[in-house]
Design a protein around this motif. Structure first.
Motif, short mmCIF file in Angstrom:
data_model
loop_
_atom_site.label_atom_id
_atom_site.label_comp_id
_atom_site.label_asym_id
_atom_site.label_seq_id
_atom_site.Cartn_x
_atom_site.Cartn_y
_atom_site.Cartn_z
N LYS A 51 0.82 -1.23 0.00
CA LYS A 51 0.00 0.00 0.00
C LYS A 51 0.85 1.27 0.00
CE LYS A 51 -1.87 -1.30 3.91
NZ LYS A 51 -1.37 -2.65 4.14
N THR A 52 1.85 1.30 0.89
CA THR A 52 2.63 2.53 1.03
C THR A 52 3.49 2.78 -0.21
OG1 THR A 52 2.64 2.20 3.41
CG2 THR A 52 4.23 3.76 2.55
N VAL A 53 4.08 1.72 -0.75
CA VAL A 53 4.88 1.88 -1.96
C VAL A 53 3.99 2.35 -3.10
CG1 VAL A 53 6.30 0.66 -3.66
CG2 VAL A 53 6.61 0.18 -1.24
N PRO A 112 6.97 -0.18 7.70
CA PRO A 112 5.56 -0.59 7.82
C PRO A 112 4.72 0.52 8.45
CG PRO A 112 7.01 -2.30 8.67
CD PRO A 112 7.87 -1.13 8.36
N THR A 113 3.48 0.61 8.05
CA THR A 113 2.57 1.61 8.62
C THR A 113 1.35 0.87 9.14
OG1 THR A 113 1.69 1.89 6.39
CG2 THR A 113 3.25 3.54 7.13
N ASP A 114 0.73 1.40 10.18
CA ASP A 114 -0.42 0.66 10.70
C ASP A 114 -1.61 1.57 10.98
OD1 ASP A 114 0.48 2.04 12.83
OD2 ASP A 114 0.92 0.31 14.10
N VAL A 146 -6.12 7.68 -0.01
CA VAL A 146 -6.13 7.27 1.41
C VAL A 146 -5.57 5.85 1.51
CG1 VAL A 146 -7.58 6.88 3.43
CG2 VAL A 146 -8.18 8.69 1.80
N ASP A 147 -4.54 5.70 2.34
CA ASP A 147 -3.92 4.38 2.57
C ASP A 147 -4.41 3.88 3.94
OD1 ASP A 147 -2.09 2.49 3.60
OD2 ASP A 147 -0.28 3.58 3.04
N TYR A 148 -5.09 2.73 3.97
CA TYR A 148 -5.55 2.23 5.28
C TYR A 148 -5.42 0.71 5.33
CZ TYR A 148 -10.05 0.70 3.30
OH TYR A 148 -11.03 0.06 2.56
MG MG Z 1 2.14 0.77 4.75
#
Ligand code: MG
Ligand code: GTP
Length: 476
Positions: A51-53, A112-114, A146-148
């Motif tokens: 997602k983040t990439v 990583p993102t959460d 929006v990244d979730y």
């Molecule tokens: Mg992420």
């Protein structure tokens, strides 16, 4: 009329049809006084799905649009300017830092993102609609990305469950051989528990902690995806600890006496359902216009049959959030807006291009069982194989007279530039034999530098097609 005239006649009718269509759209815009000026594009997927990439690369290419030849507004040379603008109602996605990280001389994958975060890109473009051009030639549109975490969608079934159903299903899941060792500590605590006994804050905390530890082990150490309730592994943002002070219980028949541990757990489960799960759907999900769902099929295959089933079940649950036909859980109390849905298998640069069709087909099969019975938001969904940041080149080599498509790139585990045969994907759900033959060993590659300027198109795989499928019509 000969064949040629027929063909000419056909294209003439098509052209007139297109004009009428354009006129109708232009007049509708004029009559309603509105050309929609913002699209909230949500990107989700299970952990590490990309997602983040993908969000970073989409932002980069929209801000430097030369790398998106299949996005109509770019292909038709109608894009005038783009810029990053603050998105005020959501935590910010650190777009500039993320782009800088992947554009550095020694690029690194993002951390990583959460949590949910968003960015907005303002786009000035000229409409391709002839009549629209007369009325309002230059338009402005905001693409809000929006990244979730996809894990939040795994809580959806809780909305239709009571505490008993939730408990029964969680117990069945914990009984699976792959989960049993991780669940042992929590199950041992449960063994001596009488749920009808009077409430005991310390014991309740111990039970909830033991259940969280089990879920944590499943997620962190075993790499499993189906984690429920999701906030038990992500408590940092749960402001009221009481909302996560419960766990599934082996149920005796009959209701729990008031004030008992069982009754208190039941009440907290209901609060979690209403105050966390419903709240996410109400305040965020209901405002998404378009949705991209990312799936990392390669890691799921690498990890073996139990993990693959876990991902398959997780995706089937995630997909339920986009089913608005009869029997939809959400439409009883919410009007979702999502009217386009794109599923993308990520990291397609980890396999040879000849395997992309199989990758796409496998993902189609994983999302299709639900789509066959229910429409996704009234629009056909699309499925693609993509790579947000292509980190390999294809090298053809000959072996025993056979041409093999190999990949060249820097392996994460060795740091060495390597040429290897990446292996093949099954175009269908894997058969038992596939698992026995050690067939799936897809490797991770270090990132290549995100290019500036003209070479953008070769730095990804189908990112522009993904964007066109998701929002192309909003820039028509
Ligand atoms: Mg992420
Ligand atoms: N080769 C390649 N690897 C990718 C690509 N996208 C993601 N990856 C790999 O997948 C990992 C996870 O990507 P992220 O974008 O951080 O995934 P995420 O879904 O945001 O992960 P969480 O924030 O942990 O949920 C990266 O660290 C890369 O190793 C891609 O386009 N190509």
């Amino acid at each position: 009329m000969d064949d040629r005239n027929l063909r000419l006649g056909g294209s003439l009718f098509t052209a007139i049809g297109d004009e009428i269509d354009g006129l109708r759209r232009g007049l509708t815009d004029l009559a309603t006084g509105m050309v929609r000026d913002r699209t909230r594009l949500a990107i989700t997927g299970l952990r590490r799905s990309g997602k983040t990439v993908l969000t970073t690369c989409l932002a980069h290419h929209l801000l430097e649009p030369s790398g998106l030849p299949f996005l109509s507004v770019v292909a038709e040379n109608r894009l005038d300017a783009t810029r990053l603008v603050p998105l005020r109602d959501l935590p910010p996605f650190p777009a500039e830092a993320a782009i800088a990280g992947l554009s550095a001389a020694e690029p690194v994958w993002p951390k990583p993102t959460d949590r949910l975060s968003g960015l907005s890109i303002e786009i000035l473009y000229r409409t391709g609609n002839r009549i629209g051009r007369l009325i309002d030639p230059t338009r402005r549109h905001f693409i809000e990305i929006v990244d979730y975490p996809g894990e939040w969608l795994l809580d959806l079934p809780l909305l239709e469950h009571d505490f008993r159903t939730f408990s029964a299903q969680a117990m069945t899941l914990a009984d699976r051989p792959i989960r049993q060792p991780a669940a042992a500590g929590w199950r041992a605590l449960l063994a001596g528990l009488d749920p009808t006994a009077p409430g005991d804050a310390a014991l309740e905390r111990r039970l909830a902690d033991a259940y969280s530890t089990y879920l944590h082990t499943c997620q962190e150490e075993m790499g499993l995806s189906f984690i429920q309730p999701g906030r038990f592994v992500d408590r940092t943002r749960v402001l009221d600890e009481e909302l996560v002070t419960f766990c599934p219980l082996p149920l005796a028949s009959g209701p729990f006496p008031p004030g008992s541990i069982g009754a208190r757990f039941e009440a907290r489960f209901e609060r979690y359902r209403d105050e966390i799960v419903k709240e996410f759907y109400r305040s965020n999900f209901s405002r998404f216009d378009r949705q991209i769902v990312l799936v990392d099929l390669l890691t799921a295959l690498n990890r073996g049959p139990d993990h693959f089933i876990d991902v398959q079940e997780s995706i089937a649950t995630v997909v339920r959030s986009f089913r608005y036909g009869s029997g939809s859980i959400l439409t009883n109390w919410l009007t979702p807006r999502i009217d386009r849905l794109v599923f993308a298998a990520t990291k397609a640069d980890h396999i040879a291009p000849s395997q992309h069709a199989a990758m796409k087909q496998l993902l189609e099969i994983m999302v299709a069982p639900s789509s066959r019975h229910t429409r996704f938001s009234g629009a056909p969904h699309e499925v693609l194989a993509v790579a947000a940041l292509r980190s390999t080149d294809v090298v053809r080599t000959e072996l025993h007279g056979q041409v093999l498509s190999c990949l060249k790139g820097r392996l994460v585990e060795t740091g060495q530039e390597t040429v290897l045969f990446p292996g093949e994907l099954p175009p269908d759900l894997p058969e038992p034999d596939d698992w026995n033959s050690g067939r799936f060993r897809f490797r991770d590659f270090a990132p290549r530098r995100l290019p500036r300027g003209r070479n953008g198109a070769s730095s990804h795989i189908r990112l522009d097609q993904l964007l066109e499928a998701a929002i192309g019509d909003r820039l028509a």
